[in-house]
Design an enzyme around this catalytic site. Structure first.
Site, short mmCIF file in Angstrom:
data_model
loop_
_atom_site.label_atom_id
_atom_site.label_comp_id
_atom_site.label_asym_id
_atom_site.label_seq_id
_atom_site.Cartn_x
_atom_site.Cartn_y
_atom_site.Cartn_z
N CYS A 151 32.52 -110.07 -17.04
CA CYS A 151 31.87 -108.79 -17.32
C CYS A 151 30.56 -109.10 -18.05
CB CYS A 151 32.82 -107.96 -18.20
SG CYS A 151 32.18 -106.37 -18.64
N CYS A 158 21.81 -99.43 -25.47
CA CYS A 158 21.70 -98.59 -24.28
C CYS A 158 20.86 -97.37 -24.64
CB CYS A 158 23.09 -98.15 -23.82
SG CYS A 158 23.10 -97.31 -22.21
N CYS A 162 26.75 -91.93 -23.66
CA CYS A 162 28.04 -91.40 -23.23
C CYS A 162 28.91 -91.33 -24.47
CB CYS A 162 28.63 -92.30 -22.15
SG CYS A 162 27.46 -92.48 -20.77
N CYS A 165 31.62 -93.94 -25.48
CA CYS A 165 31.27 -95.37 -25.34
C CYS A 165 30.62 -95.89 -26.61
CB CYS A 165 30.31 -95.55 -24.16
SG CYS A 165 29.61 -97.21 -24.07
N GLY A 238 24.99 -101.85 -21.75
CA GLY A 238 23.75 -101.40 -21.13
C GLY A 238 23.92 -100.73 -19.78
N GLU A 239 22.85 -100.06 -19.37
CA GLU A 239 22.82 -99.40 -18.07
C GLU A 239 22.00 -100.29 -17.12
OE1 GLU A 239 24.02 -96.79 -16.16
OE2 GLU A 239 22.68 -97.81 -14.77
N HIS A 294 33.79 -89.95 -14.53
CA HIS A 294 34.44 -89.51 -15.78
C HIS A 294 34.71 -88.02 -15.92
CE1 HIS A 294 34.03 -93.58 -17.01
NE2 HIS A 294 32.76 -93.53 -17.36
N1 SAH Z 1 26.37 -98.53 -18.31
C1 SAH Z 1 27.18 -98.74 -17.18
C2 SAH Z 1 28.04 -100.00 -17.25
C3 SAH Z 1 28.69 -100.36 -18.56
S1 SAH Z 1 30.14 -99.55 -19.12
C4 SAH Z 1 28.03 -97.53 -16.91
O1 SAH Z 1 28.07 -96.64 -17.76
O2 SAH Z 1 28.63 -97.46 -15.85
C5 SAH Z 1 31.49 -100.01 -18.07
C6 SAH Z 1 32.54 -98.89 -17.96
O3 SAH Z 1 33.30 -98.73 -19.17
C7 SAH Z 1 31.90 -97.53 -17.69
O4 SAH Z 1 32.60 -96.83 -16.72
C8 SAH Z 1 32.03 -96.88 -19.04
O5 SAH Z 1 31.93 -95.49 -18.93
C9 SAH Z 1 33.38 -97.37 -19.51
N2 SAH Z 1 33.63 -97.19 -20.94
C10 SAH Z 1 32.73 -97.19 -21.94
N3 SAH Z 1 33.33 -96.98 -23.13
C11 SAH Z 1 34.65 -96.86 -22.90
C12 SAH Z 1 35.78 -96.67 -23.73
N4 SAH Z 1 35.67 -96.55 -25.04
N5 SAH Z 1 36.98 -96.61 -23.13
C13 SAH Z 1 37.11 -96.75 -21.80
N6 SAH Z 1 36.07 -96.96 -20.97
C14 SAH Z 1 34.85 -97.00 -21.50
FE1 SF4 Z 2 26.96 -94.77 -21.06
FE2 SF4 Z 2 27.28 -97.13 -19.87
FE3 SF4 Z 2 25.35 -96.78 -21.74
FE4 SF4 Z 2 27.91 -96.80 -22.46
S1 SF4 Z 2 26.76 -98.51 -21.59
S2 SF4 Z 2 26.33 -95.34 -23.14
S3 SF4 Z 2 28.91 -95.86 -20.69
S4 SF4 Z 2 25.47 -95.79 -19.75
#
Ligand code: SAH
Ligand code: SF4
Length: 441
Positions: A151, A158, A162, A165, A238-239, A294
């Site tokens: 991973c 970021c 979200c 996260c 990160g995104e 989500h």
């Molecule tokens: N930024 C990208 C990739 C990184 S996060 C994205 O948002 O897709 C990878 C995955 O983990 C994403 O689906 C994210 O929403 C999820 N994720 C983030 N925080 C989480 C948490 N606390 N519990 C479960 N999944 C989480």
């Molecule tokens: Fe959202 Fe992905 Fe950034 Fe977390 S890492 S804030 S899930 S975009």
């Protein structure tokens, strides 16, 4: 004579390598000239990790080789770097002995610095890494019976927020460079001892293991060769689509058949839904797509994945339907974090099915139990609720496995990549959320 003694670099009593204050280099080395997109390190040397074969040839030429020699050397060096994983020019045995110090004086083979490495009781490994300019980020390796998934992070922090996260509670510090992104894969290969030895292209230690599946790819000899690291997901910090060029360049290196040679079918890029960049991702990178959906209603998704206010669910699903290369054999993964009483009702599950069918998406759904963190405003759904949600989706003919949390004892699970984020109060978290939201407009 007297004047000479005042000039430190000409004083015969001083050893040639003694460090001398000021700008004078005790052993002046002509440095490579500037090449587009390549920034030398502070010591003037150019880190070759992250450079394409063409860029390596360009920096060799800028350092004084003629074009033909530069191209040949670049090909050899590329192979040593990305196929064999060497970190020392002295190990490059098909390069003349006299040329190796010439390379070492001008170039460098870097890796992100390891600050901490942890192993979970379930075999998951987590590394806290540091960039050369001192920013921390993380990488996780998750071994399974039939695959080993790395991973990888794309940014430190970021820009998005979200709400479930933990990375979302950090500001964006900076994008990771192609070298720092591909460097994570190389570091994992180092740690797992998975570079081929001399005169060996394949590792046979686990040969015979059947690494599934639909992923078999004629262009790669990487699949059943016994390596542990078989898959990559851009699901760390990160995104990735907000660091598009660097992620693309890094993944191209990961896929290059002369180097790491990982099949694009074994790489997945996860996005929160940056709609305008999704088609480009399909065309220019071509890896599997995962979308952090989500939620299935505007209200809930606006709240938990605020980028939804900019790119709504319909637009996002249309971009998924248009994603180049998706098919029943290469389905899009929808990630769905299970949040108690927020997005986990039977009605949500049915709406999810309806949307996937409406857009005729070749899709699978990954249900992720929410990983709580201090200060988070949500709780994880109950196991019964998750099972029920999964079965509704599954009974509609869509695969909906529940992702088992891995590495919880070392905080390696999803959304827990947080070591470099300091604890913030509720008020600070709210302020930051507002700030990030305002930046979306
Ligand atoms: N930024 C990208 C990739 C990184 S996060 C994205 O948002 O897709 C990878 C995955 O983990 C994403 O689906 C994210 O929403 C999820 N994720 C983030 N925080 C989480 C948490 N606390 N519990 C479960 N999944 C989480
Ligand atoms: Fe959202 Fe992905 Fe950034 Fe977390 S890492 S804030 S899930 S975009």
């Amino acid at each position: 004579m007297r004047a000479m003694q005042h000039s430190p670099d000409l004083d015969p009593s001083l050893p040639a390598t003694m460090p001398i204050a000021g700008h004078i280099d005790p052993v002046p080395v002509p440095r490579p000239g500037l090449v587009d997109g390549v920034t030398p390190r502070e010591d003037g040397r150019v880190d070759l990790i992250g450079l394409t074969k063409k860029q390596i040839a360009a920096v060799f030429e800028a350092a004084g080789l003629d074009a033909k020699a530069a191209k040949l050397r670049a090909k050899q060096v590329f192979h040593w770097l990305y196929h064999r994983g060497v970190t020392d020019f002295e190990a490059m045995t098909d390069i003349a002995k006299t040329m190796r110090p010439w390379l070492a004086e001008r170039f460098f083979i870097g890796r992100p610095e390891i600050v901490e490495a942890q192993v979970s009781t379930d075999g998951t490994r987590k590394w806290l890494l540091r960039t050369a300019d001192g920013h921390d980020f993380e990488m996780v390796f998750i071994p399974d019976a039939d695959r080993g998934t790395l991973c990888v992070s794309s940014q430190v922090g970021c820009t998005l927020n979200c709400r479930f996260c933990h990375t979302g509670t950090m500001r964006l510090v900076r994008n990771l460079t192609p070298g720092e992104i591909v460097g994570q894969v190389m570091l994992a290969r180092d740690a797992l001892g998975e570079w081929p030895k001399a005169n060996e292209n394949r590792i046979g230690t686990m040969a015979g293991l059947d690494f599934d599946d639909e992923d078999e790819d004629a262009t790669s000899d990487y699949t059943a060769d016994g390596r542990l690291l078989t898959n990559i997901v851009m699901m760390g910090m990160g995104e990735p689509l907000y660091n598009f060029d660097n992620v693309r360049d890094a993944l191209k290196l990961v896929m290059d058949g002369d180097g790491l040679a990982l099949s694009k079918r074994r790489i997945t890029l996860s996005t929160s839904g940056i709609v305008p960049l999704m088609a480009r991702a399909g065309e220019e990178i071509g890896v599997n797509l995962a979308v952090s959906l989500h939620a299935v209603t505007k209200d809930v998704r606006d709240e938990i994945v605020p980028i939804n206010r900019k790119y709504g669910i319909e637009e996002l699903l249309q971009a998924c339907a248009d994603y180049p290369g998706s098919s029943n054999a290469r389905r899009i993964t929808f990630e769905y974090v299970m949040l108690k009483d927020k997005n986990d009702s039977d009605a949500d599950a049915r709406e999810l099915v309806r949307l996937i069918k409406q857009y005729k998406l070749p899709a699978k759904v990954n249900l992720i139990p929410f990983n709580p963190w201090e200060g988070a405003a949500y709780e994880c759904s109950t196991p019964e609720r998750i099972r029920r949600f999964s079965s509704i989706v599954f009974e509609a003919g869509i695969s909906a496995p529940v992702r088992t949390p891995r590495g919880r004892d070392i905080d390696a699970a999803c959304g827990q990549l947080k070591t470099s984020a300091e604890k913030k109060s509720r008020a600070e978290l709210d302020r930051l959320a507002e700030e990030k939201m305002a930046a979306l407009d």
